[in-house]
Design an enzyme around this catalytic site. Structure first.
Site, PDB file in Angstrom:
ATOM      1  N   GLU A   1     -12.694 -32.940 -50.512  1.00 29.74           N
ATOM      2  CA  GLU A   1     -13.515 -32.307 -51.564  1.00 29.74           C
ATOM      3  C   GLU A   1     -12.588 -31.692 -52.609  1.00 29.74           C
ATOM      4  O   GLU A   1     -11.717 -30.893 -52.285  1.00 29.74           O
ATOM      5  CB  GLU A   1     -14.412 -31.217 -50.963  1.00 29.74           C
ATOM      6  CG  GLU A   1     -15.382 -30.672 -51.999  1.00 29.74           C
ATOM      7  CD  GLU A   1     -16.321 -29.590 -51.463  1.00 29.74           C
ATOM      8  OE1 GLU A   1     -15.828 -28.647 -50.818  1.00 29.74           O
ATOM      9  OE2 GLU A   1     -17.530 -29.679 -51.726  1.00 29.74           O
TER      10      GLU A   1
ATOM     11  N   GLU B   1     -23.888 -23.952 -44.399  1.00 30.61           N
ATOM     12  CA  GLU B   1     -23.959 -25.103 -45.307  1.00 30.61           C
ATOM     13  C   GLU B   1     -22.606 -25.208 -45.997  1.00 30.61           C
ATOM     14  O   GLU B   1     -22.141 -24.248 -46.612  1.00 30.61           O
ATOM     15  CB  GLU B   1     -25.103 -24.918 -46.302  1.00 30.61           C
ATOM     16  CG  GLU B   1     -26.458 -25.044 -45.642  1.00 30.61           C
ATOM     17  CD  GLU B   1     -26.608 -26.301 -44.803  1.00 30.61           C
ATOM     18  OE1 GLU B   1     -26.283 -27.396 -45.288  1.00 30.61           O
ATOM     19  OE2 GLU B   1     -27.018 -26.185 -43.632  1.00 30.61           O
TER      20      GLU B   1
ATOM     21  N   LYS C   1     -22.584  -9.926 -48.504  1.00 30.72           N
ATOM     22  CA  LYS C   1     -21.223  -9.864 -49.039  1.00 30.72           C
ATOM     23  C   LYS C   1     -21.114 -10.938 -50.111  1.00 30.72           C
ATOM     24  O   LYS C   1     -20.994 -12.124 -49.816  1.00 30.72           O
ATOM     25  CB  LYS C   1     -20.178 -10.122 -47.940  1.00 30.72           C
ATOM     26  CG  LYS C   1     -18.784  -9.730 -48.404  1.00 30.72           C
ATOM     27  CD  LYS C   1     -17.675 -10.615 -47.905  1.00 30.72           C
ATOM     28  CE  LYS C   1     -17.495 -11.902 -48.635  1.00 30.72           C
ATOM     29  NZ  LYS C   1     -17.124 -11.846 -50.065  1.00 30.72           N
TER      30      LYS C   1
ATOM     31  N   CYS D   1     -21.810 -28.614 -54.599  1.00 33.01           N
ATOM     32  CA  CYS D   1     -21.604 -29.287 -53.313  1.00 33.01           C
ATOM     33  C   CYS D   1     -22.197 -30.682 -53.379  1.00 33.01           C
ATOM     34  O   CYS D   1     -21.754 -31.591 -52.692  1.00 33.01           O
ATOM     35  CB  CYS D   1     -22.242 -28.494 -52.193  1.00 33.01           C
ATOM     36  SG  CYS D   1     -23.966 -28.167 -52.491  1.00 33.01           S
TER      37      CYS D   1
END
Ligand code: NAD
Length: 531
Positions: A428, A298, A217, A332
């Protein structure tokens, strides 16, 4: 040494893995070739792509579009909207195909992956150009993403050959013992948009080269790149149905895939919030499910670079700049906090401001642009909101607002004098925003570096051997870099994955990675006594 079968059917030794070199765009011939690739992809924008389940092409009444973040109204592609029913159909098709694919010899699977690597290499510039348009990567960033994708193919194909070979076991008299790494079943692969080729391809190929089948997906911000990859795997000879392509919303199609009883594992890379939600959903066993789903997740980061007293400030500034603003800070691994020891704080800030203010911002089909757009309107709003919070939490050094233009452009922003527990020091942001924090000394800097819930990457600039050793022992991140930037992990050299809320530390691009996509079966045969 492992052996692979070539396209002509001959067997040849597999060379030791080496990283794919980056393209040097300062060379006129490379610039020109990339310009041609950009024009070729531009001519293919706006096409419609089908869902692919078990080799069948499916169209749905409801569609969605992906857009160029550099030019808000430019349509990259039109996509079918996967429904929960289609999600169930995709898992069933993958489950059926698994019965056959798991028996396909590992060398054959690896051979298809080596061919995939060659095809990605042949289309290197074109695949890069898709990323220029669909996610706003500049040329160098897009090229690095494709190089990493090639590396994943080359590395995981070799790893599969290694795991398919004999595994060392302690000998027992009168028995022959064997350990085989066998696949798990149907895997759902859910990638982020920010490494739309490398991470998407890495998780998908690791799953199928290990003998699993996949429902992919793609991210709704990068489904066209995934569609190019689907076509390429088919060309490499991957049988229909081994990878099924189901674009659609995470909340509907994604959830249905994760909760399906025939889903055996989920490989996810993305935000902490979504990763935790998937982990929770996957933990429930619906009726008929006969395994515990495995989740590889992750997730996000809040990565710091510590700058010690006595360092070459220019080198530290360059490392922080590249880590914080490469791909608009949307990695990231991006540095979002520079923690600078007070002796060099003012000098560092002044040089950093000068470096950041040299940056050229704009649409990334222009080769001279360094800083492109952020991915979409929601991201733009969220990042600008964090900048407003940051202006209250610290001192604005440079940037601080939208950069105008027809895309989602934001000025590279530096906010100094930020307290260790301030929001912009803890959450973040995923955009071109850097918080700078002043530390009393090196020990204080390391304490601050370890004070978030994340633990993905980090870096230290120091001349002191003792302090570097202290950082090795105490800086709690999955990927620690000393005297260099904290982005740009290379497959094989820097297996990648984070601690704490940054994820399950899967170490993509490392020797442990395929173990996450396999289970070990031990077979012991008693032998008649030798006469
Ligand atoms: P995201 O979490 O918003 O989306 C990731 C994927 O999950 C997308 O494909 C999305 O469609 C899907 N999704 C969303 N909701 C879902 C649901 N309820 N069920 C199933 N699937 C769902 O993340 P993003 O914006 O695509 O990527 C940015 C994030 O990814 C950042 O947090 C970044 O740090 C992280 N990231 C981590 C790594 C790493 O290796 N640790 C690498 C790249 C990106």
């Amino acid at each position: 040494m492992a052996v692979k079968t070539t396209e002509a059917g001959t067997r040849e030794a597999v060379q030791e893995f080496r990283n794919e070199p980056f393209t040097d765009f300062s060379k006129p011939e490379n610039r020109q070739a990339m310009q041609q690739a950009v024009e070729k992809v531009r001519s293919q924008l706006g096409r419609e792509y089908d869902i692919l389940i078990g080799g069948e092409r499916i169209r749905t009444p409801e569609k969605f579009r992906s857009y160029n973040p550099s030019r808000k109204s430019e349509v990259i592609g039109v996509f079918q909207k996967g429904t929960p029913e289609l999600a169930a159909q995709a898992v069933e098709a993958a489950y059926k195909k698994f019965q056959q694919w798991e028996r396909t010899p590992a060398a054959e699977r690896a051979g298809i992956l080596f061919r995939t690597a060659s095809l990605v290499r042949q289309r290197k510039l074109e695949l890069g150009a898709w990323m220029v348009f669909e996610v706003g990567k500049n040329w160098a960033e897009a090229d690095a993403d494709v190089a990493e994708a090639i590396d994943f193919c080359e590395f995981y194909a070799r790893e599969m050959l290694r795991l398919a070979g004999p595994q060392p076991l302690t000998p027992i008299a009168g028995e022959v013992n064997e350990l085989r790494y066998i696949p798990l079943g149907v895997g759902v692969v859910i990638p982020p948009w920010n490494f739309p080729l490398a991470i998407m391809l890495g998780m998908t190929t690791a799953a199928w080269v290990s003998g699993n089948t996949v429902v992919l997906k793609p991210s709704s911000d990068a489904p066209a790149i995934a569609a190019q990859f689907m076509a390429l795997m088919e060309e490499a000879g991957l049988p229909a149905g081994v990878v099924n392509y189901l674009p659609g919303s995470g909340a509907t199609a994604g959830n249905a895939l994760v909760t399906h009883p025939k889903t055996r594992f989920v490989a996810f890379t993305g935000s902490k919030e979504v990763g935790l939600g998937i982990n929770e959903l996957a933990a429930k066993a619906p009726p008929g499910q006969i395994w515990i789903k495995r989740v590889v997740a992750e997730m996000g980061g809040k990565d710091s670079i510590v700058v010690d007293a006595g360092v070459d400030v220019d080198a530290a500034v360059e490392g922080v700049f590249a880590s914080a603003f490469g791909f608009q800070g949307q990695k990231c691994s991006a540095c979002s906090r520079a923690i600078v020891v007070q002796d060099v704080y003012d000098a560092f800030l002044e040089k950093l401001r000068a470096r950041v203010e040299k940056v050229r911002i704009g649409p990334t089909d222009d080769p001279n642009v360094y800083l492109g757009p952020v991915i979409n309107e929601t991201a733009m709003r969220s990042i600008l909101n964090y900048i407003e919070i940051g202006k209250k939490e610290g001192r604005l050094i440079t940037g601080g607002k939208a950069a105008g233009g027809d895309g989602y452009f934001i000025e590279p922003t530096v906010i100094a004098d930020v307290a260790p527990k301030a929001r912009i020091s803890q959450e973040e942001i995923f955009g071109p925003v850097l918080a700078v924090l002043k530390a009393r000394d090196f020990e204080d800097a390391l304490d601050i570096a370890n004070n978030t819930e994340f633990g993905l990457t980090g870096a230290v600039y120091s001349n002191s051997r003792e302090r570097l050793e202290e950082a090795r022992a105490r800086f709690h991140v999955g990927n620690l870099y000393l005297n260099r930037k904290c982005t740009g992990a290379m497959v094989g050299a820097h297996p990648f994955g984070g601690f704490n809320m940054s994820g399950t530390d899967s170490k993509a691009g490392g020797r442990d990675y395929l173990l996450l996509f396999t289970q070990a079966k031990v077979i012991s045969e008693k032998m008649p006594p030798q006469r």
